[in-house]
Design an enzyme around this catalytic site. Structure first.
Site, PDB file in Angstrom:
ATOM      1  N   HIS A  90      49.019  -2.701  23.765  1.00 28.26           N
ATOM      2  CA  HIS A  90      49.746  -1.466  23.452  1.00 28.26           C
ATOM      3  C   HIS A  90      50.571  -1.695  22.196  1.00 28.26           C
ATOM      4  O   HIS A  90      51.096  -2.790  21.992  1.00 28.26           O
ATOM      5  CB  HIS A  90      50.668  -1.078  24.622  1.00 28.26           C
ATOM      6  CG  HIS A  90      51.066   0.352  24.567  1.00 28.26           C
ATOM      7  ND1 HIS A  90      52.130   0.791  23.829  1.00 28.26           N
ATOM      8  CD2 HIS A  90      50.507   1.456  25.135  1.00 28.26           C
ATOM      9  CE1 HIS A  90      52.222   2.103  23.956  1.00 28.26           C
ATOM     10  NE2 HIS A  90      51.245   2.529  24.732  1.00 28.26           N
TER      11      HIS A  90
ATOM     12  N   HIS B 128      42.989   6.044  22.048  1.00 28.61           N
ATOM     13  CA  HIS B 128      44.156   6.744  22.606  1.00 28.61           C
ATOM     14  C   HIS B 128      43.789   7.242  24.004  1.00 28.61           C
ATOM     15  O   HIS B 128      44.008   6.565  25.002  1.00 28.61           O
ATOM     16  CB  HIS B 128      44.546   7.868  21.640  1.00 28.61           C
ATOM     17  CG  HIS B 128      45.818   8.587  21.964  1.00 28.61           C
ATOM     18  ND1 HIS B 128      46.680   8.211  22.956  1.00 28.61           N
ATOM     19  CD2 HIS B 128      46.382   9.678  21.382  1.00 28.61           C
ATOM     20  CE1 HIS B 128      47.708   9.034  22.982  1.00 28.61           C
ATOM     21  NE2 HIS B 128      47.556   9.946  22.037  1.00 28.61           N
TER      22      HIS B 128
ATOM     23  N   ASP C 249      45.819   2.968  30.948  1.00 31.63           N
ATOM     24  CA  ASP C 249      44.414   3.325  31.127  1.00 31.63           C
ATOM     25  C   ASP C 249      43.638   2.379  32.029  1.00 31.63           C
ATOM     26  O   ASP C 249      42.511   2.671  32.399  1.00 31.63           O
ATOM     27  CB  ASP C 249      43.716   3.392  29.764  1.00 31.63           C
ATOM     28  CG  ASP C 249      44.006   4.707  29.083  1.00 31.63           C
ATOM     29  OD1 ASP C 249      43.812   5.743  29.727  1.00 31.63           O
ATOM     30  OD2 ASP C 249      44.453   4.699  27.926  1.00 31.63           O
TER      31      ASP C 249
HETATM   32  N1  ACO Z   1      41.225  -6.270  23.639  1.00 25.58           N
HETATM   33  C1  ACO Z   1      41.081  -7.362  22.887  1.00 25.58           C
HETATM   34  N2  ACO Z   1      41.917  -7.692  21.879  1.00 25.58           N
HETATM   35  C2  ACO Z   1      42.947  -6.880  21.676  1.00 25.58           C
HETATM   36  C3  ACO Z   1      43.165  -5.721  22.430  1.00 25.58           C
HETATM   37  C4  ACO Z   1      42.258  -5.431  23.444  1.00 25.58           C
HETATM   38  N3  ACO Z   1      42.408  -4.366  24.222  1.00 25.58           N
HETATM   39  N4  ACO Z   1      44.287  -5.092  21.992  1.00 25.58           N
HETATM   40  C5  ACO Z   1      44.742  -5.825  20.988  1.00 25.58           C
HETATM   41  N5  ACO Z   1      43.934  -6.897  20.788  1.00 25.58           N
HETATM   42  C6  ACO Z   1      44.102  -7.947  19.808  1.00 25.58           C
HETATM   43  C7  ACO Z   1      43.548  -7.512  18.457  1.00 25.58           C
HETATM   44  O1  ACO Z   1      42.215  -7.842  18.302  1.00 25.58           O
HETATM   45  C8  ACO Z   1      44.439  -8.282  17.523  1.00 25.58           C
HETATM   46  O2  ACO Z   1      44.006  -9.613  17.489  1.00 25.58           O
HETATM   47  P1  ACO Z   1      43.949 -10.418  16.103  1.00 25.58           P
HETATM   48  O3  ACO Z   1      45.377 -10.419  15.622  1.00 25.58           O
HETATM   49  O4  ACO Z   1      43.392 -11.721  16.494  1.00 25.58           O
HETATM   50  O5  ACO Z   1      43.062  -9.584  15.212  1.00 25.58           O
HETATM   51  C9  ACO Z   1      45.797  -8.280  18.226  1.00 25.58           C
HETATM   52  O6  ACO Z   1      45.509  -8.150  19.617  1.00 25.58           O
HETATM   53  C10 ACO Z   1      46.705  -7.146  17.795  1.00 25.58           C
HETATM   54  O7  ACO Z   1      45.954  -5.934  17.859  1.00 25.58           O
HETATM   55  P2  ACO Z   1      46.332  -4.621  17.057  1.00 25.58           P
HETATM   56  O8  ACO Z   1      45.118  -3.757  16.954  1.00 25.58           O
HETATM   57  O9  ACO Z   1      47.031  -4.979  15.783  1.00 25.58           O
HETATM   58  O10 ACO Z   1      47.394  -3.985  18.004  1.00 25.58           O
HETATM   59  P3  ACO Z   1      47.803  -2.467  17.966  1.00 25.58           P
HETATM   60  O11 ACO Z   1      49.223  -2.424  18.306  1.00 25.58           O
HETATM   61  O12 ACO Z   1      47.395  -1.779  16.733  1.00 25.58           O
HETATM   62  O13 ACO Z   1      46.855  -1.923  19.131  1.00 25.58           O
HETATM   63  C11 ACO Z   1      45.894  -0.653  20.764  1.00 25.58           C
HETATM   64  C12 ACO Z   1      47.206  -1.100  20.151  1.00 25.58           C
HETATM   65  C13 ACO Z   1      45.137   0.229  19.765  1.00 25.58           C
HETATM   66  C14 ACO Z   1      46.216   0.156  22.019  1.00 25.58           C
HETATM   67  C15 ACO Z   1      45.039  -1.887  21.140  1.00 25.58           C
HETATM   68  O14 ACO Z   1      45.748  -2.736  22.007  1.00 25.58           O
HETATM   69  C16 ACO Z   1      43.696  -1.496  21.706  1.00 25.58           C
HETATM   70  O15 ACO Z   1      42.766  -1.231  20.941  1.00 25.58           O
HETATM   71  N6  ACO Z   1      43.582  -1.465  23.071  1.00 25.58           N
HETATM   72  C17 ACO Z   1      42.375  -1.017  23.701  1.00 25.58           C
HETATM   73  C18 ACO Z   1      42.339   0.517  23.745  1.00 25.58           C
HETATM   74  C19 ACO Z   1      43.242   1.087  24.791  1.00 25.58           C
HETATM   75  O16 ACO Z   1      43.349   0.578  25.901  1.00 25.58           O
HETATM   76  N7  ACO Z   1      43.898   2.193  24.422  1.00 25.58           N
HETATM   77  C20 ACO Z   1      44.816   2.898  25.305  1.00 25.58           C
HETATM   78  C21 ACO Z   1      46.213   2.688  24.827  1.00 25.58           C
HETATM   79  S1  ACO Z   1      47.381   3.502  25.884  1.00 25.58           S
HETATM   80  C22 ACO Z   1      47.233   5.128  25.470  1.00 25.58           C
HETATM   81  O17 ACO Z   1      46.961   5.509  24.343  1.00 25.58           O
HETATM   82  C23 ACO Z   1      47.367   6.090  26.524  1.00 25.58           C
END
Ligand code: ACO
Length: 375
Positions: free
Chosen positions: A260, A221, A311
């Site tokens: 996201h 987050h 971010d």
């Molecule tokens: N890097 C690599 N792969 C990713 C990323 C990432 N940043 N984000 C999503 N994916 C992939 C996952 O591995 C997954 O792949 P799969 O289906 O092959 O397993 C797919 O995309 C879907 O991912 P989920 O985790 O189901 O997506 P979710 O909606 O739960 O995730 C999240 C959202 C937690 C923000 C995610 O994109 C992430 O972890 N990003 C990196 C952390 C980040 O930047 N957080 C800041 C968010 S903005 C904020 O809070 C202010």
């Protein structure tokens, strides 16, 4: 039990109605109380946005002046709080100190903290005081005292003055002001939801914000921009971005600053911060972060089809402003407290205990074994 449908992570669950913020995840738009974030970032200030979130309308000049005076009058840290914070281990993480400070304020200022349908006194106090707590954290580790900061400074300038003795550059103030506007609210993100869950039990405002600060701390987050800067440190030069990012993806690591839960296109906040990272980098003669980030974006989009979130560029902007990495998430809190408190006040006005269900998957028919008979 077993036939209940579970929405893991509450994904796509609509938990409540709110008139604060609308996210158009497919269109890449973010709206506070009807106003597009791009207009607010281009034309308003953090104080105007906080007023908008709390009162539901943009302030007149007189209302804005009054808000700024009230914030200026509420910035001081009470001696009781300083005593508590001075007892904490000097190497405590800033988010832990911030969470402890907000929690301690609930004891020291019970009147502002009380749940109330219309009172925004506590919201103003927390918004005013969070930058002072950051200033305390930063000054304590350099064994300096928080200087007396002119009350007429804008919120963004006050944050910069609390963190450093350097004269405030108007471009830095503008960049931080925009970053604060962009982070001020974001619908039912995890920390806001945590605040609303706490408020929905009719707990007090400061307890709700303590829950929110603890939730914001996690790297999925609030902590992602710090990790983005660690990635840039590893990359060192743009030509190494491809190799480093691909190696991380091959190890199934997430690349912070991408993806996201709600946006399926580029986060509009990332678009605005990319522009500011370029602007501030150009003014300071250091585009090295910007250039590495552009390259990382290219590789991540090509390899995973993912778009940047807020971010990705915020850490570069903060670094160029001289803000240390471990204060990035506290800076997020300095802004988001406006949205958290607005949500808590909204929750108090239409209160319904938030209490979802779990699909129980454990046993139900075990026989109790007396303690001395257990293997
Ligand atoms: N890097 C690599 N792969 C990713 C990323 C990432 N940043 N984000 C999503 N994916 C992939 C996952 O591995 C997954 O792949 P799969 O289906 O092959 O397993 C797919 O995309 C879907 O991912 P989920 O985790 O189901 O997506 P979710 O909606 O739960 O995730 C999240 C959202 C937690 C923000 C995610 O994109 C992430 O972890 N990003 C990196 C952390 C980040 O930047 N957080 C800041 C968010 S903005 C904020 O809070 C202010």
């Amino acid at each position: 039990m077993a036939d209940l449908t579970v929405q893991r992570g509450l994904e796509d669950v609509v938990a409540l109605e709110s008139s604060l913020t609308f996210i158009d995840g497919k269109g890449g738009r973010l709206i506070y109380r009807g106003y597009d974030i791009r207009d607010l970032a281009a034309h308003s200030t953090f104080e105007e946005v906080a007023y908008l979130l709390w009162y539901g309308r943009l302030p007149t000049r007189a209302q804005l002046d009054e808000l700024r005076h009230r914030l200026a009058a509420l910035r001081a840290l009470p001696p009781g709080l300083l005593q508590i914070l001075d007892e904490l281990p000097p190497d405590s993480s800033p988010m832990d100190v911030l969470r402890t400070a907000v929690s301690a304020l609930a004891l020291l200022e019970p009147a502002e903290s009380q749940p109330g349908a219309s009172s925004i006194g506590g919201a103003l106090r927390l918004t005013a005081v969070l930058p002072s707590i950051l200033g305390y954290i930063q000054r304590r580790r350099s064994s300096k005292l928080l200087p007396s900061i002119p009350p007429e400074l804008s919120h963004a300038a006050y944050v910069l003055a609390a963190l450093s003795d350097r004269p405030i550059d108007p471009l830095d103030e503008g960049a931080l002001d925009v970053a604060l506007i962009l982070h001020a609210d974001h619908e039912l993100n995890a920390s806001t939801f945590a605040a609303r869950v706490t408020a929905s039990t009719l707990s007090d405002l400061y307890s709700a914000i303590t829950s929110a600060v603890g939730t914001l701390k996690g790297p999925l987050h609030g902590g992602a921009n710090e990790r983005v800067m660690e990635l840039l440190d590893e990359i060192r030069t743009p030509d190494r971005a491809e190799e480093v990012v691909k190696a991380r993806l091959a190890r199934h690591e997430r690349i912070m600053g991408f993806g996201h839960r709600v946006y399926k296109v580029e986060d509009p906040r990332a678009t605005i911060l990319r522009d500011w990272a370029h602007r501030v980098g150009t003014a300071k003669g250091d585009l090295s972060y910007f250039e590495r980030l552009r390259k990382v974006e290219e590789v991540v989009h090509r390899e995973k089809g993912l778009y940047p979130n807020v971010d990705l560029y915020s850490g570069a902007v903060y670094t160029l402003l001289g803000i240390p990495k471990d204060l990035f998430t506290p800076i997020f809190a300095v802004s988001r407290v406006a949205g958290w408190t607005a949500h808590v006040l909204e929750e108090y006005q239409d209160l319904r205990l938030i209490r979802p269900m779990a699909n129980y998957v454990g046993p139900t028919d075990l026989s109790y074994v007396p303690i001395d008979a257990r293997a």
